[in-house]
Scaffold this motif. Sequence first.
Motif, mmCIF file in Angstrom:
data_model
loop_
_atom_site.group_PDB
_atom_site.id
_atom_site.type_symbol
_atom_site.label_atom_id
_atom_site.label_comp_id
_atom_site.label_asym_id
_atom_site.label_seq_id
_atom_site.Cartn_x
_atom_site.Cartn_y
_atom_site.Cartn_z
ATOM 1 N N GLU A 178 -2.937 -6.778 3.386
ATOM 2 C CA GLU A 178 -2.189 -6.383 4.582
ATOM 3 C C GLU A 178 -0.925 -5.625 4.207
ATOM 4 O O GLU A 178 -0.548 -4.653 4.876
ATOM 5 N N ALA A 179 -0.278 -6.039 3.140
ATOM 6 C CA ALA A 179 0.931 -5.351 2.678
ATOM 7 C C ALA A 179 0.594 -3.937 2.205
ATOM 8 O O ALA A 179 1.339 -2.988 2.484
ATOM 9 N N GLN A 180 -0.536 -3.800 1.515
ATOM 10 C CA GLN A 180 -0.959 -2.468 1.072
ATOM 11 C C GLN A 180 -1.271 -1.569 2.256
ATOM 12 O O GLN A 180 -0.897 -0.393 2.283
ATOM 13 N N VAL A 181 -1.975 -2.112 3.234
ATOM 14 C CA VAL A 181 -2.304 -1.344 4.434
ATOM 15 C C VAL A 181 -1.031 -0.909 5.149
ATOM 16 O O VAL A 181 -0.903 0.240 5.583
ATOM 17 N N GLU A 182 -0.089 -1.816 5.266
ATOM 18 C CA GLU A 182 1.185 -1.493 5.919
ATOM 19 C C GLU A 182 1.937 -0.407 5.149
ATOM 20 O O GLU A 182 2.498 0.515 5.737
ATOM 21 N N GLN A 183 1.915 -0.516 3.815
ATOM 22 C CA GLN A 183 2.587 0.490 2.989
ATOM 23 C C GLN A 183 1.925 1.855 3.158
ATOM 24 O O GLN A 183 2.615 2.872 3.286
ATOM 25 N N LEU A 184 0.610 1.896 3.184
ATOM 26 C CA LEU A 184 -0.108 3.161 3.394
ATOM 27 C C LEU A 184 0.223 3.749 4.764
ATOM 28 O O LEU A 184 0.385 4.961 4.913
ATOM 29 N N ARG A 185 0.302 2.872 5.773
ATOM 30 C CA ARG A 185 0.630 3.335 7.122
ATOM 31 C C ARG A 185 2.033 3.945 7.160
ATOM 32 O O ARG A 185 2.249 5.021 7.727
ATOM 33 N N VAL A 186 2.982 3.296 6.521
ATOM 34 C CA VAL A 186 4.364 3.787 6.480
ATOM 35 C C VAL A 186 4.427 5.121 5.741
ATOM 36 O O VAL A 186 5.105 6.065 6.190
ATOM 37 N N GLN A 187 3.711 5.244 4.643
ATOM 38 C CA GLN A 187 3.702 6.499 3.881
ATOM 39 C C GLN A 187 3.080 7.627 4.705
ATOM 40 O O GLN A 187 3.588 8.755 4.711
ATOM 41 N N ALA A 188 1.975 7.331 5.390
ATOM 42 C CA ALA A 188 1.315 8.344 6.217
ATOM 43 C C ALA A 188 2.233 8.787 7.359
ATOM 44 O O ALA A 188 2.308 9.976 7.686
ATOM 45 N N GLN A 189 2.932 7.823 7.945
ATOM 46 C CA GLN A 189 3.847 8.152 9.034
ATOM 47 C C GLN A 189 4.995 9.021 8.522
ATOM 48 O O GLN A 189 5.383 9.993 9.173
ATOM 49 N N ALA A 190 5.549 8.687 7.359
ATOM 50 C CA ALA A 190 6.637 9.484 6.783
ATOM 51 C C ALA A 190 6.156 10.897 6.468
ATOM 52 O O ALA A 190 6.871 11.880 6.713
ATOM 53 N N LYS A 191 4.939 11.007 5.956
ATOM 54 C CA LYS A 191 4.378 12.321 5.650
ATOM 55 C C LYS A 191 4.216 13.143 6.922
ATOM 56 O O LYS A 191 4.517 14.340 6.955
ATOM 57 N N MET A 192 3.765 12.505 7.999
ATOM 58 C CA MET A 192 3.579 13.205 9.265
ATOM 59 C C MET A 192 4.920 13.655 9.846
ATOM 60 O O MET A 192 5.045 14.782 10.348
ATOM 61 N N VAL A 193 5.931 12.798 9.754
ATOM 62 C CA VAL A 193 7.262 13.153 10.261
ATOM 63 C C VAL A 193 7.802 14.352 9.488
ATOM 64 O O VAL A 193 8.372 15.283 10.083
ATOM 65 N N LYS A 194 7.615 14.352 8.182
ATOM 66 C CA LYS A 194 8.081 15.476 7.361
ATOM 67 C C LYS A 194 7.345 16.760 7.733
ATOM 68 O O LYS A 194 7.955 17.829 7.866
ATOM 69 N N LYS A 195 6.046 16.662 7.944
ATOM 70 C CA LYS A 195 5.252 17.837 8.310
ATOM 71 C C LYS A 195 5.684 18.389 9.667
ATOM 72 O O LYS A 195 5.822 19.600 9.852
ATOM 73 N N ILE A 196 5.945 17.498 10.613
ATOM 74 C CA ILE A 196 6.403 17.925 11.940
ATOM 75 C C ILE A 196 7.759 18.612 11.843
ATOM 76 O O ILE A 196 8.002 19.632 12.496
#
Length: 74
Positions: free
Chosen positions: A6-24
């Motif tokens: 669950e911690a890994q999944v949460e970390q992946l989600r946070v990284q994906a969200q940060a990547k999307m924010v940067k792209k936007i």
Amino acid sequence: MVAFAEAQVEQLRVQAQAKMVKKIAMKRQRSEEKRAAAEARRNRDAERTAAQTEYIRQTGQMPSTHYICCGWLS
């Protein structure tokens, strides 16, 4: 073990969200730059048109052009 997954999944989600924010943010910056360039081009065109209009008013003649519109005719 489940908590680790669950911690890994949460970390992946946070990284994906940060990547999307940067792209936007990059897309937003690029669109602002394009908008500013278009506005500058409009302003230049407006200045050129105003100058040509003033020339026509003062002289009564169209400004000469330095290119041939229908070069294939010659």
